[in-house]
Design an enzyme around this catalytic site. Structure first.
Site, PDB file in Angstrom:
ATOM      1  N   ARG A  22       0.851  -1.203   0.000  1.00 44.46           N
ATOM      2  CA  ARG A  22       0.000   0.000   0.000  1.00 44.46           C
ATOM      3  C   ARG A  22       0.876   1.239   0.000  1.00 44.46           C
ATOM      4  NH1 ARG A  22      -4.780  -1.844   4.143  1.00 44.46           N
ATOM      5  NH2 ARG A  22      -5.254  -3.687   2.912  1.00 44.46           N
ATOM      6  N   SER A 114      -7.943  -1.160   0.712  1.00 44.21           N
ATOM      7  CA  SER A 114      -8.958  -1.435   1.719  1.00 44.21           C
ATOM      8  C   SER A 114      -9.697  -0.195   2.212  1.00 44.21           C
ATOM      9  CB  SER A 114      -8.308  -2.168   2.888  1.00 44.21           C
ATOM     10  OG  SER A 114      -9.278  -2.604   3.777  1.00 44.21           O
ATOM     11  N   HIS A 115      -9.511   0.114   3.486  1.00 40.42           N
ATOM     12  CA  HIS A 115     -10.240   1.221   4.119  1.00 40.42           C
ATOM     13  C   HIS A 115      -9.478   2.535   4.003  1.00 40.42           C
ATOM     14  CE1 HIS A 115      -7.434  -0.765   6.671  1.00 40.42           C
ATOM     15  NE2 HIS A 115      -7.236   0.393   7.258  1.00 40.42           N
ATOM     16  N   ASP A 280     -16.264  -1.591   4.507  1.00 40.95           N
ATOM     17  CA  ASP A 280     -15.159  -0.709   4.108  1.00 40.95           C
ATOM     18  C   ASP A 280     -14.977  -0.673   2.590  1.00 40.95           C
ATOM     19  OD1 ASP A 280     -14.039  -3.252   3.756  1.00 40.95           O
ATOM     20  OD2 ASP A 280     -12.035  -2.603   4.352  1.00 40.95           O
ATOM     21  N   ASP A 282     -13.064  -2.061   0.364  1.00 37.81           N
ATOM     22  CA  ASP A 282     -12.974  -3.294  -0.431  1.00 37.81           C
ATOM     23  C   ASP A 282     -13.912  -4.388   0.062  1.00 37.81           C
ATOM     24  OD1 ASP A 282     -11.442  -3.639   1.894  1.00 37.81           O
ATOM     25  OD2 ASP A 282     -10.255  -5.203   0.962  1.00 37.81           O
ATOM     26  N   ASP A 284     -14.235  -6.100   2.987  1.00 38.38           N
ATOM     27  CA  ASP A 284     -13.945  -7.198   3.917  1.00 38.38           C
ATOM     28  C   ASP A 284     -14.211  -6.827   5.375  1.00 38.38           C
ATOM     29  OD1 ASP A 284     -11.777  -5.520   4.026  1.00 38.38           O
ATOM     30  OD2 ASP A 284     -10.261  -7.058   3.650  1.00 38.38           O
ATOM     31  N   ARG A 285     -14.372  -5.527   5.658  1.00 42.20           N
ATOM     32  CA  ARG A 285     -14.674  -5.133   7.040  1.00 42.20           C
ATOM     33  C   ARG A 285     -16.163  -4.844   7.216  1.00 42.20           C
ATOM     34  NH1 ARG A 285      -9.965  -1.347   9.527  1.00 42.20           N
ATOM     35  NH2 ARG A 285      -8.209  -2.564   8.739  1.00 42.20           N
ATOM     36  N   THR A 348      -1.870 -10.656  13.823  1.00 46.84           N
ATOM     37  CA  THR A 348      -2.754  -9.768  13.064  1.00 46.84           C
ATOM     38  C   THR A 348      -2.620 -10.011  11.560  1.00 46.84           C
ATOM     39  OG1 THR A 348      -2.707  -8.094  14.778  1.00 46.84           O
ATOM     40  CG2 THR A 348      -3.146  -7.332  12.540  1.00 46.84           C
ATOM     41  N   LYS A 380     -11.653 -12.131   5.194  1.00 43.85           N
ATOM     42  CA  LYS A 380     -12.751 -11.685   6.033  1.00 43.85           C
ATOM     43  C   LYS A 380     -13.827 -11.123   5.122  1.00 43.85           C
ATOM     44  CE  LYS A 380     -10.386  -7.349   7.175  1.00 43.85           C
ATOM     45  NZ  LYS A 380      -8.928  -7.380   7.094  1.00 43.85           N
TER      46      LYS A 380
HETATM   47  C1  VG1 Z   1      -4.912  -3.607   9.952  1.00 47.94           C
HETATM   48  C2  VG1 Z   1      -5.676  -4.337  11.035  1.00 47.94           C
HETATM   49  C3  VG1 Z   1      -5.634  -5.827  10.785  1.00 47.94           C
HETATM   50  C4  VG1 Z   1      -6.187  -6.124   9.378  1.00 47.94           C
HETATM   51  C5  VG1 Z   1      -5.442  -5.305   8.351  1.00 47.94           C
HETATM   52  C6  VG1 Z   1      -6.032  -5.455   6.963  1.00 47.94           C
HETATM   53  O1  VG1 Z   1      -3.565  -4.004   9.967  1.00 47.94           O
HETATM   54  O2  VG1 Z   1      -5.153  -4.021  12.307  1.00 47.94           O
HETATM   55  O3  VG1 Z   1      -6.368  -6.483  11.778  1.00 47.94           O
HETATM   56  O4  VG1 Z   1      -6.060  -7.485   9.084  1.00 47.94           O
HETATM   57  O5  VG1 Z   1      -5.482  -3.925   8.691  1.00 47.94           O
HETATM   58  O6  VG1 Z   1      -7.380  -5.086   6.949  1.00 47.94           O
HETATM   59  P1  VG1 Z   1      -2.402  -3.157  10.656  1.00 47.94           P
HETATM   60  O7  VG1 Z   1      -1.143  -3.899  10.363  1.00 47.94           O
HETATM   61  O8  VG1 Z   1      -2.485  -1.784  10.057  1.00 47.94           O
HETATM   62  O9  VG1 Z   1      -2.742  -3.099  12.095  1.00 47.94           O
HETATM   63  V1  VG1 Z   1      -8.079  -4.501   5.517  1.00 47.94           V
HETATM   64  O10 VG1 Z   1      -9.649  -4.250   5.715  1.00 47.94           O
HETATM   65  O11 VG1 Z   1      -7.014  -3.391   5.127  1.00 47.94           O
HETATM   66  O12 VG1 Z   1      -7.859  -5.715   4.363  1.00 47.94           O
HETATM   67 CO    CO Z   2     -10.606  -3.993   3.854  1.00 47.26          CO
END
Ligand code: VG1
Ligand code: CO
Length: 560
Positions: A22, A114-115, A280, A282, A284-285, A348, A380
């Site tokens: 990212r 993602s978000h 979110d 994409d 998955d949340r 995580t 997810k």
């Molecule tokens: C974050 C969250 C983690 C999740 C990841 C991807 O990671 O804490 O639980 O799996 O995002 O989610 P980090 O390393 O920033 O804490 V998503 O919705 O971006 O696919």
């Molecule tokens: Co996501």
């Protein structure tokens, strides 16, 4: 059309994080930057890329069409045979996982951050998933990274742009390209998992009819939300909002939490809406929010697990096992114990659940970061979690009419106790300060007298006694691979925990995450605000880590 070999040089920092690479869009826009990374994916594909079939899709954010065309050119250059794409590049992350599995492809490439916000000034991302439909394991992502550090050339076929808006099968140079409707396969899968008739009955035959509001935050789940809530469940258009995916998410930060999904929260509160939910960028949340009732993700997965066999036909024969990421509260552990099934604590990131699912030892799992899912796919799944909660409400109302989300929550706490949980995020702090704080904690943990130490809150007399403190390390029970340095935790003798991690998904600077958890069996506390109950623990965490000194921040950017 012949394969062209293009000379290139490595770019620094192409290391996939918790969930892919990212970076700011501007970084991906540098000549050869994207091509280098995509070439590394093809070179690192288990078993090579020759003759393979892949799925390509994403959340439709800014720069996705350009990258999709580049992937087609590199796929052709690397001998890929068949590419399956979502119409206009749109496929939610769970939908990609589902397609990889349903069509038995060799993997997939997801174009999403993602978000994280989208648009020319914001983020883009690329993630590789393997043939099981899940994020590539660390072995593969490490290999991708290694290749990016020494890359000298990439291979492509000079193909013109393909029209990605037309569904059908096309010959594109040496490639076969199939463009599929973004939602059809995924909705079919959900209909196999859930009892839609039960949900419909609840939504249409309860009096007064329960009100629903789904918010896609202008992300990829818009069309999925419309297909489910409006077309399948027969709800009015007014029960969905922000459901047309936009390349910049209409300026929204597409992260379903109380801070960023505030228009949903305000509408649900003002209109006393029974069932509110958001997902979110994409898809998955998820966030589940009923009038004045916020379901923490840690509680959400525990409650879904508790109700699964009776509310969701997919689980009618029982659960294989449960799991959570390390910082996620232990609420699900208690449900696992009650049900007599295994429970796993993994680092995580969703990639760590995949092996357990493939081995038939895991049915339902979740992360505190608004991620919930099951072994129906290997990502997810926000929409799945939302339909799971609708199923729970439907079942609860079948048993006793009039039950709300709040009633389901309180009943769960009564039965199992309540785990108070909160996460503080300090976003975009200077990396040096963040690293120094982690080092300070590591040293402290290593000192011989830390275990047994009493740590006192700053504004009250509450003290916590350290039981143990360490850097979380995980040995995968299936393949024995070891993942070290996955987060610093302190466990206290009363069962409370505090955890410190550096985020692996940010696109610039460092983000410090502080997680706190306290378990209570005291019924008079069940309705309390988590922030009040957790205050002493947060004070202890801040004082012990010297977080404010190291990061020069006196307040977190986001509290969830
Ligand atoms: C974050 C969250 C983690 C999740 C990841 C991807 O990671 O804490 O639980 O799996 O995002 O989610 P980090 O390393 O920033 O804490 V998503 O919705 O971006 O696919
Ligand atoms: Co996501």
């Amino acid at each position: 059309m012949s394969v062209e070999t293009v000379q290139t040089k490595p770019f620094e920092g192409q290391k996939p994080g918790t969930s892919g690479l990212r970076k700011k869009v501007k970084v991906f826009q540098q000549p050869r930057y994207t091509e280098n990374f995509v070439q590394a994916i093809f070179s690192a594909m288990p078993g090579g890329s020759d003759g393979k079939t892949i799925v390509v899709g994403g959340d439709g954010r800014y720069w996705s069409p350009e990258v999709s065309q580049a992937i087609l050119r590199l796929a052709a250059g690397n001998g890929i045979k068949h590419v399956i794409m979502g119409q206009d590049t749109i496929l939610s992350t769970p939908a990609v996982s589902a397609l990889i599995r349903e069509l038995k492809t060799d993997g997939g490439i997801l174009l999403t951050a993602s978000h994280n916000p989208g648009g020319p000034e914001n983020d883009f991302g690329i993630k590789f998933n393997t043939a099981n439909g899940g994020p590539a394991p660390e072995e593969v992502t490490n290999n991708i990274y290694k290749i990016t550090t020494t890359i000298k050339e990439y291979k492509k076929v000079d193909l013109p742009d393909l029209d990605l808006s037309k569904i059908g099968e096309f010959t594109h140079g040496p490639l076969k390209v199939t463009i599929v409707d973004s939602v059809t396969n995924y909705i079919k899968l959900l209909k196999e998992i859930f009892d839609f008739d039960l949900i419909k009955k609840y939504l249409h035959e309860t009096s007064p009819k329960p009100s629903v509001l789904f918010d896609a935050l202008n992300g990829v789940t818009g069309p999925y939300g419309r297909a489910i809530f409006v077309e399948e469940l027969g709800l009015p258009e007014s029960s969905i909002q922000n459901c047309d995916p936009k390349p910049d998410f209409g300026g929204l930060h597409p992260d379903p939490n109380l801070t960023y999904a505030h228009t949903l929260v305000e509408k649900v509160d003002a209109g006393n809406i029974v069932f509110g939910a958001a997902s979110d960028g994409d898809g998955d949340r998820n966030m589940i929010y009923g009038a004045k009732a916020f379901v923490t993700p840690s509680d959400s997965v525990a409650i879904i697990a508790d109700w699964a066999e009776k509310a969701i036909p997919y689980f009618k024969n029982g659960l294989k096992g449960l799991a959570r990421s390390m910082p996620t509260s232990g609420a699900i552990d208690i449900v696992a114990k009650e049900k007599g099934v295994e429970v796993f604590e993994v680092p995580t990131g969703w990639k760590f659940f995949g092996n357990l699912m493939d081995a038939g030892r895991l049915s339902i799992c979740g992360e505190e970061s608004f991620g919930t899912g099951s072994d129906h796919i290997r990502e997810k799944d926000g929409v799945w979690a939302i339909v799971a909660w609708l199923s729970i409400l439907a079942k609860a109302n079948e048993e006793k009419p009039g039950q709300t989300i709040n009633d389901v929550l309180l009943a769960h706490y009564k039965k199992y106790g309540r785990s108070f949980f909160s996460r503080y995020d300090y976003e975009e702090v200077e990396s040096e300060g963040a690293e120094a704080m982690m080092e300070h904690l590591r040293k402290l943990f290593a000192s011989s007298d830390f275990a047994g130490k009493k740590l006192k809150a700053t504004t009250s007399d509450t003290t916590f006694t350290v039981e143990s403190a360490d850097d979380f390390s995980y040995t995968d029970p299936i393949d024995g691979s070891v993942s070290k340095k996955q987060g610093l935790y302190i466990k206290f003798t009363d069962g409370s925990r505090v955890i410190f991690r550096l985020s692996g998904t940010g696109s610039s600077g460092a983000t410090v995450r502080l997680y706190v958890e306290k378990y209570s069996r005291n019924e008079s506390e069940y309705a309390d605000d988590a922030q009040v109950g957790l205050k002493p623990l947060i004070e202890v965490a801040l004082a012990t880590s010297k977080l404010q000194e190291f990061t020069k921040r006196d307040k977190p950017t986001v509290i969830t």
